[in-house]
Design an enzyme around this catalytic site. Structure first.
Site, PDB file in Angstrom:
ATOM      1  CG  HIS A 233      -1.893   1.140   1.231  1.00  0.00           C
ATOM      2  ND1 HIS A 233      -3.248   0.957   1.415  1.00  0.00           N
ATOM      3  CD2 HIS A 233      -1.738   2.474   1.066  1.00  0.00           C
ATOM      4  CE1 HIS A 233      -3.865   2.115   1.365  1.00  0.00           C
ATOM      5  NE2 HIS A 233      -2.971   3.065   1.159  1.00  0.00           N
TER       6      HIS A 233
ATOM      7  CG  HIS B 182      -0.791   7.159  -1.094  1.00  0.00           C
ATOM      8  ND1 HIS B 182      -2.015   7.358  -1.698  1.00  0.00           N
ATOM      9  CD2 HIS B 182      -1.042   6.460   0.036  1.00  0.00           C
ATOM     10  CE1 HIS B 182      -2.968   6.805  -0.955  1.00  0.00           C
ATOM     11  NE2 HIS B 182      -2.405   6.244   0.102  1.00  0.00           N
TER      12      HIS B 182
ATOM     13  CE  LYS C  79      -7.725   2.343  -0.551  1.00  0.00           C
ATOM     14  NZ  LYS C  79      -6.684   3.321  -0.311  1.00  0.00           N
TER      15      LYS C  79
ATOM     16  CG  HIS D 246      -9.951   4.749   3.363  1.00  0.00           C
ATOM     17  ND1 HIS D 246      -8.749   5.416   3.490  1.00  0.00           N
ATOM     18  CD2 HIS D 246     -10.725   5.199   4.381  1.00  0.00           C
ATOM     19  CE1 HIS D 246      -8.794   6.223   4.544  1.00  0.00           C
ATOM     20  NE2 HIS D 246      -9.990   6.117   5.094  1.00  0.00           N
TER      21      HIS D 246
ATOM     22  CG  HIS E 182      -4.897   2.389   5.743  1.00  0.00           C
ATOM     23  ND1 HIS E 182      -6.235   2.466   6.033  1.00  0.00           N
ATOM     24  CD2 HIS E 182      -4.750   3.004   4.541  1.00  0.00           C
ATOM     25  CE1 HIS E 182      -6.853   3.099   5.064  1.00  0.00           C
ATOM     26  NE2 HIS E 182      -5.984   3.434   4.145  1.00  0.00           N
TER      27      HIS E 182
ATOM     28  CG  ASP F 124      -1.715   4.896   3.927  1.00  0.00           C
ATOM     29  OD1 ASP F 124      -1.788   5.198   2.716  1.00  0.00           O
ATOM     30  OD2 ASP F 124      -2.498   5.348   4.779  1.00  0.00           O
TER      31      ASP F 124
HETATM   32  O1  DOR Z   1      -3.484   9.619   5.573  1.00  0.00           O
HETATM   33  C1  DOR Z   1      -3.837   9.310   4.446  1.00  0.00           C
HETATM   34  N1  DOR Z   1      -3.254   9.822   3.351  1.00  0.00           N
HETATM   35  N2  DOR Z   1      -4.840   8.443   4.313  1.00  0.00           N
HETATM   36  C2  DOR Z   1      -5.364   8.168   3.127  1.00  0.00           C
HETATM   37  O2  DOR Z   1      -6.277   7.408   3.082  1.00  0.00           O
HETATM   38  C3  DOR Z   1      -4.880   8.861   1.902  1.00  0.00           C
HETATM   39  C4  DOR Z   1      -3.515   9.308   2.056  1.00  0.00           C
HETATM   40  C5  DOR Z   1      -3.089  10.285   0.986  1.00  0.00           C
HETATM   41  O3  DOR Z   1      -3.312  10.030  -0.188  1.00  0.00           O
HETATM   42  O4  DOR Z   1      -2.513  11.309   1.349  1.00  0.00           O
HETATM   43 ZN    ZN Z   2      -3.385   5.079   1.485  1.00  0.00          ZN
END
Ligand code: DOR
Ligand code: ZN
Length: 347
Positions: free
Chosen positions: A17, A19, A102, A139, A177, A250
Site C-alpha cells: 500500500h 502513494h 481501491k 479504505h 491500514h 501507506d
Molecule cells: O493519511 C492518508 N493519506 N490516508 C489516506 O487514506 C490517503 C492518504 C493520501 O493520499 O494522502
Molecule cells: Zn493510502
C-alpha cells in the site's frame, strides 16, 4: 533467533500500500521505495483519479522512469473504484496487469471526492472483479459526520464490510491500514479471502503522538492514530504469524507547507526508512523473527504472486535520516523528522 540480534537478512519485502503521487514528486519518493522493496501496490488517488487500464499503464511508465538505474522495482497498479466504473473495464485492467481496485468511500480522505457513494452502485463491477480475480482494497471508514472520527473504522465493519463480505464470498478483500482492535479481530475471523495491511506508524504510535507538546501535523493520517490499546492489538496481529496480516506502509507524501496548515493534509511519509521503522516496531515487541513473513511472504501469497528472490539486510545502528527532502519546488518532511532510528538498511 537470539534475543538481541544485530543483523537481520530478509527476503526482499514488498509494500502492499503506497502513494507516490505524480510528476516531479516521483523523483523524490520512488527511489526511496525502490531501495527497499521489490514491488509496491500503487494507490490511484491522483487528481484526476486513475480509473482506466490505459491511465494505469501510462502511470506505471511514469513511475518506472523514476526508478534509479541499476535498481529493480515493479509498481503494481490499481484502479480507483467509482460509482460508474464499468464492468467492461475489469477485463481491460486484468489484461494490463492491474492487480486491484481501491474503494474510497466518497469524502473519506485525500482525493476521495470521486469515491463510492453507495456500494450497491458498484456491484456489477465487483462481480466482474470476483470473476477475474482482481482484489478489492478498502479504505474502511464511514464518512458520516455523525460518527465520531475515532469510531469510523469500527462502524464501517458492521455497516459496510460484513454485508460486502457476505455478498461477494470469493472476492479477495484487503482491509487497508487497519487501526483498531475491532479491525484486527474482524480480519482474524473473516476467512481466507480477507486480509489486512498494517502501517509502521500505526504499530509505533498512538494518538498521543499527534498532540505531544502541541499539534504535530506530520503524525496526522487517515484513519487517524488511535488509543494505545488499539496500537497493542495491531502489534499482536502483525507479530502473530497469521498470514492475513502483512506490510503496507501507506506512505503518503504531502508538501510540508500543506501539512503545517490550518487545514493540514492527512498522510505520513515513511518510505525513506520503511523497513527500519517496521524493524523498530517488531524489535520492541521481541518479534524480529516474525518480520520476514509479514514483510516478504504473506502479501505475495495473498495476491497470488511469487515471493521475491533477492534479499535485504538491516543492521542495528543508530542514525538520523534527513529532516526533510526536496519535493518538486516544496519540501517533504518524513514521519518523526529529525529523530534517530535504531535500524539501518545496508546497501
Ligand atoms: O493519511 C492518508 N493519506 N490516508 C489516506 O487514506 C490517503 C492518504 C493520501 O493520499 O494522502
Ligand atoms: Zn493510502
Amino acid at each position: 533467533m537470539p534475543p538481541s540480534i544485530d543483523t537481520l537478512t530478509l527476503t526482499r519485502p514488498d509494500d502492499w500500500h503506497l502513494h507516490v503521487r505524480d510528476g516531479e514528486a516521483l523523483n523524490t519518493v520512488v527511489p526511496h521505495t525502490a531501495a527497499q522493496f521489490g514491488r509496491a501496490v500503487i494507490m490511484p488517488n491522483l487528481k484526476p483519479p486513475v480509473t482506466t487500464a490505459a491511465q494505469a499503464l501510462a502511470y506505471r511508465s511514469r513511475i518506472a522512469a523514476a526508478v534509479p538505474r541499476g535498481m529493480s522495482f515493479e509498481p503494481l497498479m490499481t484502479l480507483y473504484l467509482t460509482d460508474n466504473l464499468p464492468p467492461a473495464e475489469i477485463a481491460r485492467a486484468k489484461d494490463a496487469g492491474v492487480v486491484a481496485l481501491k474503494l474510497y468511500p466518497a469524502g473519506a480522505t485525500t482525493n476521495s471526492d470521486a469515491g463510492v457513494t453507495n456500494l450497491r452502485k458498484t456491484y456489477r463491477t465487483l462481480e466482474a472483479m470476483q470473476r477475474a480475480g482482481l482484489l478489492l482494497l478498502v479504505h474502511g471508514e464511514v464518512t458520516s459526520p455523525d460518527i465520531d472520527l475515532f469510531d469510523r473504522e469500527a462502524v464501517f465493519i458492521d455497516q459496510q464490510l460484513i454485508p460486502l463480505r457476505r455478498d461477494f464470498p470469493e472476492l479477495k478483500i484487503v482491509f487497508e491500514h487497519i487501526t483498531t482492535r475491532e479491525a484486527a479481530q474482524y480480519v482474524e475471523s473473516a476467512g481466507a479471502f480477507t486480509a489486512a495491511t498494517i502501517t509502521a506508524h500505526h504499530l509505533l504510535y498512538n494518538r498521543n503522538a499527534i498532540f505531544l507538546g502541541g499539534v504535530r501535523p506530520h503524525f496526522y493520517c487517515l484513519p487517524v492514530l488511535k488509543r494505545e490499546l488499539h496500537r497493542q492489538a495491531l502489534v499482536s496481529a502483525a507479530i502473530s504469524g497469521a498470514p492475513q496480516f502483512f506490510l503496507g506502509t501507506d506512505s503518503a507524501p504531502h508538501p510540508a507547507h500543506l501539512k503545517e496548515h490550518a487545514s493540514g493534509c492527512a498522510g505520513c511519509y515513511t518510505a525513506h526508512a520503511a523497513m527500519e521503522l517496521y524493524a523498530q516496531a517488531f524489535d520492541a515487541a521481541g518479534a524480529l523473527d516474525k518480520l520476514e513473513g509479514f514483510a516478504s511472504f504473506f502479501g505475495a501469497d495473498f495476491y497470488g504472486l511469487p515471493r521475491n528472490s533477492g534479499q535485504i539486510t538491516l543492521r542495528r545502528e543508530t542514525w538520523t535520516p534527513p529532516a526533510s527532502f526536496a519535493f518538486g519546488a516544496a519540501e517533504l518532511k518524513p514521519l518523526a523528522s529529525g529523530e534517530a532510528l535504531q535500524w539501518r538498511l545496508q546497501n
